[in-house]
Design a protein around this motif. Structure first.
Motif, PDB file in Angstrom:
ATOM      1  N   PHE A 196       0.814  -1.317  -0.017  1.00  0.00           N
ATOM      2  CA  PHE A 196      -0.173   0.058  -0.128  1.00  0.00           C
ATOM      3  C   PHE A 196       0.898   1.290  -0.164  1.00  0.00           C
ATOM      4  CE2 PHE A 196      -3.334  -2.700   2.670  1.00  0.00           C
ATOM      5  CZ  PHE A 196      -3.729  -3.239   1.356  1.00  0.00           C
ATOM      6  N   ALA A 197       1.935   1.149   0.763  1.00  0.00           N
ATOM      7  CA  ALA A 197       2.752   2.448   1.051  1.00  0.00           C
ATOM      8  C   ALA A 197       3.629   2.664  -0.550  1.00  0.00           C
ATOM      9  CB  ALA A 197       3.844   2.204   2.046  1.00  0.00           C
ATOM     10  N   GLN A 198       4.140   1.508  -1.267  1.00  0.00           N
ATOM     11  CA  GLN A 198       4.582   1.559  -2.212  1.00  0.00           C
ATOM     12  C   GLN A 198       3.808   2.134  -3.553  1.00  0.00           C
ATOM     13  OE1 GLN A 198       7.515  -1.494  -2.966  1.00  0.00           O
ATOM     14  NE2 GLN A 198       7.774  -0.995  -5.202  1.00  0.00           N
ATOM     15  N   PHE A 199       2.460   1.565  -3.355  1.00  0.00           N
ATOM     16  CA  PHE A 199       1.759   1.932  -4.601  1.00  0.00           C
ATOM     17  C   PHE A 199       0.481   2.665  -3.963  1.00  0.00           C
ATOM     18  CE2 PHE A 199       4.286  -1.450  -6.181  1.00  0.00           C
ATOM     19  CZ  PHE A 199       4.551  -1.089  -7.399  1.00  0.00           C
ATOM     20  N   PRO A 200       0.414   3.957  -3.923  1.00  0.00           N
ATOM     21  CA  PRO A 200      -0.719   4.744  -3.016  1.00  0.00           C
ATOM     22  C   PRO A 200      -2.075   4.595  -3.947  1.00  0.00           C
ATOM     23  CG  PRO A 200       1.309   6.356  -3.285  1.00  0.00           C
ATOM     24  CD  PRO A 200       1.798   4.924  -4.083  1.00  0.00           C
ATOM     25  N   GLY A 201      -2.959   4.425  -3.270  1.00  0.00           N
ATOM     26  CA  GLY A 201      -4.236   4.282  -3.979  1.00  0.00           C
ATOM     27  C   GLY A 201      -4.656   2.760  -4.122  1.00  0.00           C
ATOM     28  N   THR A 202      -3.959   1.794  -3.902  1.00  0.00           N
ATOM     29  CA  THR A 202      -4.300   0.442  -4.135  1.00  0.00           C
ATOM     30  C   THR A 202      -5.020   0.125  -3.078  1.00  0.00           C
ATOM     31  OG1 THR A 202      -2.020  -0.254  -3.275  1.00  0.00           O
ATOM     32  CG2 THR A 202      -2.169  -0.065  -5.666  1.00  0.00           C
ATOM     33  N   GLN A 203      -4.712   0.603  -2.009  1.00  0.00           N
ATOM     34  CA  GLN A 203      -5.526   0.132  -0.506  1.00  0.00           C
ATOM     35  C   GLN A 203      -6.979   0.336  -0.932  1.00  0.00           C
ATOM     36  OE1 GLN A 203      -4.115   1.848   3.182  1.00  0.00           O
ATOM     37  NE2 GLN A 203      -5.331   0.414   4.148  1.00  0.00           N
ATOM     38  N   GLN A 204      -7.208   1.626  -1.170  1.00  0.00           N
ATOM     39  CA  GLN A 204      -8.736   1.964  -1.422  1.00  0.00           C
ATOM     40  C   GLN A 204      -9.146   1.232  -2.609  1.00  0.00           C
ATOM     41  OE1 GLN A 204     -10.571   4.093   0.635  1.00  0.00           O
ATOM     42  NE2 GLN A 204     -12.358   2.861  -0.765  1.00  0.00           N
ATOM     43  N   ARG A 205      -8.500   1.129  -3.594  1.00  0.00           N
ATOM     44  CA  ARG A 205      -9.197   0.386  -4.552  1.00  0.00           C
ATOM     45  C   ARG A 205      -9.429  -1.054  -4.443  1.00  0.00           C
ATOM     46  NH1 ARG A 205      -4.861   1.514  -8.422  1.00  0.00           N
ATOM     47  NH2 ARG A 205      -5.650   3.689  -8.109  1.00  0.00           N
ATOM     48  N   ILE A 206      -8.719  -1.871  -3.489  1.00  0.00           N
ATOM     49  CA  ILE A 206      -8.869  -3.210  -3.282  1.00  0.00           C
ATOM     50  C   ILE A 206     -10.393  -2.971  -2.585  1.00  0.00           C
ATOM     51  CG2 ILE A 206      -8.348  -5.090  -1.691  1.00  0.00           C
ATOM     52  CD1 ILE A 206      -5.420  -4.450  -2.614  1.00  0.00           C
ATOM     53  N   ARG A 207     -10.322  -2.042  -1.429  1.00  0.00           N
ATOM     54  CA  ARG A 207     -11.523  -1.959  -0.635  1.00  0.00           C
ATOM     55  C   ARG A 207     -12.942  -1.805  -1.614  1.00  0.00           C
ATOM     56  NH1 ARG A 207     -13.326  -0.910   4.427  1.00  0.00           N
ATOM     57  NH2 ARG A 207     -11.084  -0.823   5.235  1.00  0.00           N
ATOM     58  N   ASP A 208     -12.557  -0.764  -2.702  1.00  0.00           N
ATOM     59  CA  ASP A 208     -13.460  -0.470  -3.590  1.00  0.00           C
ATOM     60  C   ASP A 208     -13.990  -2.056  -4.406  1.00  0.00           C
ATOM     61  OD1 ASP A 208     -13.618   2.155  -2.793  1.00  0.00           O
ATOM     62  OD2 ASP A 208     -12.595   2.780  -4.496  1.00  0.00           O
ATOM     63  N   ILE A 209     -13.279  -2.556  -4.858  1.00  0.00           N
ATOM     64  CA  ILE A 209     -13.489  -3.849  -5.738  1.00  0.00           C
ATOM     65  C   ILE A 209     -13.970  -4.688  -4.805  1.00  0.00           C
ATOM     66  CG2 ILE A 209     -12.327  -5.887  -6.582  1.00  0.00           C
ATOM     67  CD1 ILE A 209     -10.007  -4.202  -7.537  1.00  0.00           C
ATOM     68  N   CYS A 210     -13.631  -4.826  -3.216  1.00  0.00           N
ATOM     69  CA  CYS A 210     -14.430  -5.813  -2.531  1.00  0.00           C
ATOM     70  C   CYS A 210     -15.880  -5.529  -2.364  1.00  0.00           C
ATOM     71  CB  CYS A 210     -13.670  -6.201  -1.293  1.00  0.00           C
ATOM     72  SG  CYS A 210     -12.029  -6.821  -1.197  1.00  0.00           S
ATOM     73  N   ARG A 211     -16.005  -4.224  -2.009  1.00  0.00           N
ATOM     74  CA  ARG A 211     -17.474  -3.642  -1.830  1.00  0.00           C
ATOM     75  C   ARG A 211     -18.342  -4.038  -3.124  1.00  0.00           C
ATOM     76  NH1 ARG A 211     -18.558  -3.616   3.478  1.00  0.00           N
ATOM     77  NH2 ARG A 211     -17.337  -2.018   4.603  1.00  0.00           N
ATOM     78  N   HIS A 212     -17.742  -3.748  -4.361  1.00  0.00           N
ATOM     79  CA  HIS A 212     -18.626  -3.981  -5.242  1.00  0.00           C
ATOM     80  C   HIS A 212     -18.865  -5.387  -5.624  1.00  0.00           C
ATOM     81  CE1 HIS A 212     -19.465  -3.442  -9.554  1.00  0.00           C
ATOM     82  NE2 HIS A 212     -18.791  -4.623  -9.979  1.00  0.00           N
ATOM     83  N   LEU A 213     -17.866  -6.386  -5.365  1.00  0.00           N
ATOM     84  CA  LEU A 213     -18.365  -7.658  -5.471  1.00  0.00           C
ATOM     85  C   LEU A 213     -19.179  -8.216  -4.384  1.00  0.00           C
ATOM     86  CD1 LEU A 213     -14.477  -9.082  -6.112  1.00  0.00           C
ATOM     87  CD2 LEU A 213     -16.613  -9.063  -7.768  1.00  0.00           C
ATOM     88  N   ASP A 214     -19.288  -7.422  -3.217  1.00  0.00           N
ATOM     89  CA  ASP A 214     -20.253  -7.708  -2.183  1.00  0.00           C
ATOM     90  C   ASP A 214     -21.723  -7.304  -2.693  1.00  0.00           C
ATOM     91  OD1 ASP A 214     -18.627  -9.064  -0.596  1.00  0.00           O
ATOM     92  OD2 ASP A 214     -18.228  -7.188   0.646  1.00  0.00           O
ATOM     93  N   THR A 215     -21.819  -6.558  -3.582  1.00  0.00           N
ATOM     94  CA  THR A 215     -22.948  -5.826  -3.826  1.00  0.00           C
ATOM     95  C   THR A 215     -23.807  -6.174  -5.463  1.00  0.00           C
ATOM     96  OG1 THR A 215     -21.965  -3.925  -4.194  1.00  0.00           O
ATOM     97  CG2 THR A 215     -23.218  -4.144  -1.928  1.00  0.00           C
ATOM     98  N   HIS A 216     -22.694  -6.635  -6.163  1.00  0.00           N
ATOM     99  CA  HIS A 216     -22.905  -6.862  -7.667  1.00  0.00           C
ATOM    100  C   HIS A 216     -22.526  -8.329  -7.727  1.00  0.00           C
ATOM    101  CE1 HIS A 216     -22.727  -2.583  -7.418  1.00  0.00           C
ATOM    102  NE2 HIS A 216     -23.512  -2.497  -8.256  1.00  0.00           N
ATOM    103  N   GLU A 217     -23.241  -8.820  -9.073  1.00  0.00           N
ATOM    104  CA  GLU A 217     -22.795 -10.182  -9.544  1.00  0.00           C
ATOM    105  C   GLU A 217     -21.743 -10.007 -10.726  1.00  0.00           C
ATOM    106  OE1 GLU A 217     -25.433 -13.937 -10.353  1.00  0.00           O
ATOM    107  OE2 GLU A 217     -25.093 -12.819 -12.097  1.00  0.00           O
ATOM    108  N   GLU A 218     -20.456 -10.460 -10.239  1.00  0.00           N
ATOM    109  CA  GLU A 218     -19.381 -10.423 -11.560  1.00  0.00           C
ATOM    110  C   GLU A 218     -19.310 -11.833 -11.649  1.00  0.00           C
ATOM    111  OE1 GLU A 218     -18.295  -8.004 -13.389  1.00  0.00           O
ATOM    112  OE2 GLU A 218     -18.766  -6.131 -11.958  1.00  0.00           O
ATOM    113  N   LEU A 219     -19.119 -12.284 -12.892  1.00  0.00           N
ATOM    114  CA  LEU A 219     -18.985 -13.792 -13.152  1.00  0.00           C
ATOM    115  C   LEU A 219     -17.677 -13.774 -13.778  1.00  0.00           C
ATOM    116  CD1 LEU A 219     -22.269 -14.862 -14.971  1.00  0.00           C
ATOM    117  CD2 LEU A 219     -21.510 -14.779 -12.294  1.00  0.00           C
ATOM    118  N   LEU A 220     -16.972 -15.148 -13.149  1.00  0.00           N
ATOM    119  CA  LEU A 220     -15.541 -15.472 -13.968  1.00  0.00           C
ATOM    120  C   LEU A 220     -15.651 -16.226 -15.187  1.00  0.00           C
ATOM    121  CD1 LEU A 220     -13.629 -16.438 -10.583  1.00  0.00           C
ATOM    122  CD2 LEU A 220     -13.354 -14.504 -11.900  1.00  0.00           C
TER     123      LEU A 220
END
Length: 435
Positions: A199-223
């Motif tokens: 997270f420290a080396q790549f600023p913004g990735t921590q929030q992006r991971i949280r955003d992806i997880c929140r999205h996956l919890d509320t939307h159906e995304e298929l592999l």
């Protein structure tokens, strides 16, 4: 039983290559009549027929030995370096490669899977050595392959002349009451540190991971395999945190995960394809099914990685706004056997293995202490930031293996043998023979 060995020979990559197929008992030392095939590919440099043999034990569990594909006469990396002084035997551990391989589409019962651990792998290797008429040989083991070497030194030291381990000194090998929960607490602690560094080396990735997880919890995304991707399964991409170059792999993956389709936020198809590739087990189901079993000693593992993870902020399945959201590493959890289509048929066997409380011992503290007295030269690469085999536990084990010379480094992560295998092998061999 009398071993049945078939050997064929050809030329590949400028070397003589022998392919050995050995019929071995499924259960060594018992009355069970079931057999399996053990496959090993031996590389012999020109004029090197009289060289000593070195056996490579692959990491895993559940992965076959390397398949060299060099189009030239020169084989590089650790293999090229080893061939300057050894005949090299690439052993497919039972259940992998061509050693009666396990296929995700054909689930096996827990009774069979209990015989795919390090003790059985070592017994196969020693049977192969005796059948081939080899003197005590050298061993090189990466990760789980190093666990196997530690078992080899414990159970068949008569078969070993040299032993080199890379990222594979198991925790508590000297302790007959191995504490699997302590091992997973250590791996989670290391993984948390690596998350924070990422997270420290790549600023913004921590929030992006949280955003992806929140999205996956509320939307159906298929592999691509058709199933819904959950946030907890997505976090398995954290395996990259423990590999040299893994931070960059993750950063590129997370660069632009979303786009807008018909006014709705969705995950991009290339993103889902790459995630699917990172988290799949279809090509190596054993890695997931028997993973905790490699730590089984005198008690049930009881899904230790899951139990411990659910007690640690950042690693719980459910996301809490007050806690960080960490990517996970080598932590196999029971819900994987519901969510991954390739693992669903293995669910009952995985639960049975987690409940098994009568595992056979893997290590012998007295035999390990006598390693140097037995004339065996040993050295091990130990990585400071290793999230898979924690440094402190490896060093504790190193102190209980007689004569072992550790090479401690933070130049590489767990995959150092793939980054500078030739240099690493030279370093270990020099250490082992410099006293």
């Amino acid at each position: 039983m009398n071993a049945d060995l078939t050997t064929t020979s050809t030329r590949r990559h400028g070397h003589t290559v022998k392919e050995h197929v050995l019929t071995a008992p499924l259960v060594h030392g018992g009355t069970d009549l079931r057999t399996i095939d053990i496959f090993a590919r031996e590389y012999i440099p020109d004029g090197g027929e009289a060289l000593p043999a070195l056996v490579f034990l692959q990491g895993g569990p559940g992965h076959g030995a390397p398949r060299p594909t060099s189009p030239t006469r020169e084989i590089t990396g650790w293999l090229g370096e080893a061939l300057s002084g050894y005949r090299v035997i690439l052993l497919d551990q039972r259940g992998t490669g061509r050693s009666t391989p396990v296929d995700a589409a054909v689930p096996l019962p827990a009774d069979y899977l209990t015989h795919l651990r390090a003790d059985s792998i070592v017994a196969d290797a020693e049977l192969l050595r005796v059948t081939l008429g080899e003197d005590p040989w050298a061993l090189l083991g990466q990760s789980f392959g190093g666990f196997c070497i530690t078992t080899y030194l414990s159970q068949h030291p008569e078969g070993v002349r040299e032993a080199y381990l890379t990222g594979g000194l198991p925790g508590f090998a000297h302790d007959p009451h191995t504490r699997v929960d302590d091992i997973y607490r250590a791996t989670y602690a290391k993984t948390a540190v690596r998350n924070e560094r990422f997270f420290a080396q790549f600023p913004g990735t921590q929030q992006r991971i949280r955003d992806i997880c929140r999205h996956l919890d509320t939307h159906e995304e298929l592999l691509p395999t058709g199933e819904r991707l959950s946030s907890r399964r997505f976090r398995l991409i954290g395996m990259n945190l423990g590999r040299t170059g893994g931070f960059d792999t993750l950063a590129y993956l997370l660069e632009e995960p979303f786009h807008t389709v018909g006014g709705m936020t969705r995950l991009r198809t290339p993103f889902l394809l790459r995630v699917a590739d990172e988290i799949r087990f279809a090509d190596a189901p054993l890695y997931a099914v028997i993973h905790e079993s490699i730590y089984g000693m005198d008690r049930a593992t009881n899904w230790s990685a899951h139990r411990i993870g659910e007690s640690l902020p950042g690693f719980t399945d459910e996301i809490d706004d007050d806690d960080p959201v960490y990517l996970t590493g080598e932590h196999i959890r029971p819900w994987l056997f519901d969510e991954d289509p390739s693992l669903r048929p293995w669910k009952d066997a995985a639960h049975a293995l987690a409940a098994k409380d009568d595992w056979t011992p893997l290590y012998d503290a007295d035999a390990l202490a006598a390693t140097h007295d037995n004339g065996i030269r040993t050295a091990a690469a130990v990585y400071l930031d290793d999230i898979f085999v924690p440094f402190e536990l490896s060093m504790e084990t190193a102190g209980h293996i007689g004569g072992l010379r550790p090479h401690v480094t933070n130049r590489w992560e767990h995959n150092g043998i793939g980054m500078d295998g030739a240099g690493l092998f030279r370093t270990l061999r020099d250490l082992a023979w410099d006293h």
